[in-house]
Scaffold this motif. Structure first.
Motif: not given
Length: 189
Positions: A129-135, A179-189
């Motif tokens: 649940r915390e991971s989902k909220t963080h994402l 591509f930008r979405i993947r890069r942004k999410v990967a940067k934050h994870l």
């Protein structure tokens, strides 16, 4: 790195010599990794796409003719991409969604449990649940409105062309945004 003369020789030999085919598979393994790296399938590992890429390479080895106008590397790249695209397209079909999604066990909480994992405990549920909220926070704060709309359509299983048509943009814009979405999410994870 990959000379056309060597490729043609190996491709011609590989159709009758299993050792030559194996050598060609090993030689082009990093080439396959490079091609499949930008793609992903929801609910699958990158290794699954790598295996599909290797299947595409094997098909290229079997079907390549030395008298083709294209070099083996060009032909193999096309076969690998076709295999990966077909796999992604098949995996994103709506009929496969029960296999790729989770089932809610409690309608009040939105907690979900992976149907393949019977070892869920309260601690795992809390972490999920915390991971989902963080994402969700990452997605809501770092994506532009267009990227959010594209992601929403993509998660519904629409193709690039369908997303582009629905949003009135070019398919290449959809590809760039994902591509930008993947890069942004990967940067934050």
């Amino acid at each position: 790195m990959y000379t056309s003369q060597t490729d043609e020789t190996l491709a011609a030999i590989s159709s009758t010599d299993p050792a030559a085919a194996e050598a060609l598979l090993l030689r082009y393994k990093n080439f396959v990794k490079k091609i499949v790296r930008p793609y992903f399938i929801m609910g699958a590992d990158q290794e699954d796409l790598m295996q599909e890429g290797m299947v595409g390479l094997y098909k290229a080895i079997r079907e390549y003719k030395a008298d083709n106008a294209a070099t083996f590397a060009t032909f193999a790249a096309t076969c690998i991409k076709n295999q990966v695209f077909t796999t992604i397209k098949n995996a994103s079909r709506k009929k496969h969604s029960p296999l790729n999604t989770y089932i809610s066990i409690d309608d009040n909480n939105n907690d979900t449990i992976d149907i393949t994992d019977n070892s869920q405990n309260p601690e795992s549920l809390l972490i999920n649940r915390e991971s989902k909220t963080h994402l969700e926070k990452i997605v809501n704060t770092s994506l532009t409105p267009l990227e959010s709309a594209i992601l929403e359509h993509f998660l519904l299983g629409l193709s690039y062309a369908e997303i582009a048509s629905a949003l009135g943009i070019a398919p290449k814009s959809v590809d760039n945004a994902l591509f930008r979405i993947r890069r942004k999410v990967a940067k934050h994870l």
